[in-house]
Write an enzyme that holds these catalytic residues in place. Sequence first.
Site, PDB file in Angstrom:
ATOM      1  NE  ARG A  50      -3.329   0.154   3.186  1.00 26.15           N
ATOM      2  CZ  ARG A  50      -2.570   0.865   4.523  1.00 26.15           C
ATOM      3  NH1 ARG A  50      -2.103   1.861   4.665  1.00 26.15           N
ATOM      4  NH2 ARG A  50      -2.423   0.041   5.769  1.00 26.15           N
ATOM      5  CE1 TYR A 102     -13.954  11.796 -17.598  1.00 31.12           C
ATOM      6  CE2 TYR A 102     -13.975  11.561 -15.289  1.00 31.12           C
ATOM      7  CZ  TYR A 102     -14.462  11.355 -16.528  1.00 31.12           C
ATOM      8  OH  TYR A 102     -14.619   9.720 -16.189  1.00 31.12           O
ATOM      9  CG  ASP A 176      -7.142  16.103 -15.789  1.00 26.02           C
ATOM     10  OD1 ASP A 176      -6.546  15.708 -16.655  1.00 26.02           O
ATOM     11  OD2 ASP A 176      -7.877  15.810 -15.470  1.00 26.02           O
ATOM     12  CE  LYS A 201      -9.752   8.114 -19.032  1.00 22.31           C
ATOM     13  NZ  LYS A 201     -10.433   9.081 -19.487  1.00 22.31           N
TER      14      LYS A 201
HETATM   15  C1  LIG Z   1     -11.088   9.643 -17.529  1.00 25.24           C
HETATM   16  C2  LIG Z   1     -10.886  11.016 -17.372  1.00 25.24           C
HETATM   17  C3  LIG Z   1     -10.428  11.297 -15.665  1.00 25.24           C
HETATM   18  C4  LIG Z   1     -11.011  10.107 -15.180  1.00 25.24           C
HETATM   19  O1  LIG Z   1      -9.942   8.846 -14.800  1.00 25.24           O
HETATM   20  P1  LIG Z   1     -10.436   7.965 -14.499  1.00 25.24           P
HETATM   21  O2  LIG Z   1      -8.874   6.718 -15.089  1.00 25.24           O
HETATM   22  O3  LIG Z   1     -11.541   7.272 -15.360  1.00 25.24           O
HETATM   23  O4  LIG Z   1     -10.714   7.489 -13.074  1.00 25.24           O
HETATM   24  C5  LIG Z   1     -10.185  12.722 -14.935  1.00 25.24           C
HETATM   25  N1  LIG Z   1      -9.614  13.767 -16.281  1.00 25.24           N
HETATM   26  C6  LIG Z   1     -10.060  13.731 -17.940  1.00 25.24           C
HETATM   27  C7  LIG Z   1      -9.551  14.537 -18.781  1.00 25.24           C
HETATM   28  C8  LIG Z   1     -10.153  11.957 -17.602  1.00 25.24           C
HETATM   29  O5  LIG Z   1     -10.553  12.363 -19.169  1.00 25.24           O
END
Ligand SMILES: *Cc1c(COP(=O)(O)O)cnc(C)c1O
Length: 384
Positions: A50, A102, A176, A201
């Site tokens: 962890r 998002y 982000d 992604k």
């Molecule tokens: C998908 C996404 C998230 C969230 O990520 P997860 O891995 O699905 O929890 C946050 N910010 C953006 C821009 C995203 O496309």
Amino acid sequence: MEYGISTKCLYGNGLEESVDRSGAISFPIYQTATFAHKGVGESTGYDYSRLQNPTREHLEKIVAALEYGADALAFSSGMAAITALMELFCPGDHIITDCDLYGGSIRLFDNISKKNGIFISSVDCTRCSPEEFEKLVGENTKAIFIETPTNPMMNVIDIKKLAQIAKKHGLLLIVDNTFMSPYFQNPLKLGADIVVHSGTKYLGGHNDTIAGFLVTSTQELSEKLRFIIKTVGSGLAPFDSWLILRGIKTLALRMERSEKNAEKLVSWLCQEEKVTRVCYPGLSGHPGHEVCKEQARGFGCMVTFEVESKELAHKVLKNVRLIRFAESLGGVETLITYPITQTHADVPKDVLAANGITDRILRLSVGIEEVEDLIEELEKVFHE
Ligand SMILES: *Cc1c(COP(=O)(O)O)cnc(C)c1O
């Protein structure tokens, strides 16, 4: 000597010291929950997974190198990363966010962070002047949270300009960077303090696992976040860490190919009569084109477009085959998303309307297929 980005995808900043003793080329999956000690006060550096695990640590070093960070932390999802990030703040603190984010981040801020006593103001960072922006900054303001380009409307925010405002008021600038990936954009180099990624992604790149990252500009921020990750327990598991490591090896190749495909698809969409709007920062008419050119090395592989009617939007989603109708982005497969019922389903109607997210908006995450096949399918779907 600092490696170029394509080399960093394989070796980070040069990982001799952390490479496994066996000489394994593919970093091993340390599938263990705990680690043995030789005696009191003697540790291999690992105690319990962890807290840290060698596979996760190796991945974190690669991601830190890609984003020019002091450190990176790997989480079990992008949302787990943002949730842990929010633990930096206390009841009464105020955070300014861009209005186009998002959907999951909006849901987190509106339903969890607010409940925890954190005040959130959301503004349009692309249109708001520095003076207007500064009016929002109060004594309790602690951070600014943005995405650029934004999801799904592809608005571009000037990271450097916002970083100047953040520095002046002692605020953390959190970006982000999921849509661009570290291959095209490095917000820390532009003055941001923390970078967020949904590793699900582009970093993972194969639509086969869920992961998230926080990358910090300083050791001090990293220490605070390391305390949080070990306490709340949302670190990425060893096998998933390995999948993301494998994905990152081809990040440069995938981004180059997908962007080329995206450019060709954009050209096709622009000449299609039934398409009423194309949002892609690579278009010279896009309001954020110049800023994007200045702050990023590419325009990315995400394309949002508007069609003439809701019926046509539904027909496209119903009839595509090679292009898959699915939530998510950043993988080798081209996906088409309907933000209004998928990624942004929980976003309040007035926010959707203000951002221009209507029932005619579709979003493409362009993959690495033969672009001619993608275009041929769209031709057919639009005109059959
Ligand atoms: C998908 C996404 C998230 C969230 O990520 P997860 O891995 O699905 O929890 C946050 N910010 C953006 C821009 C995203 O496309």
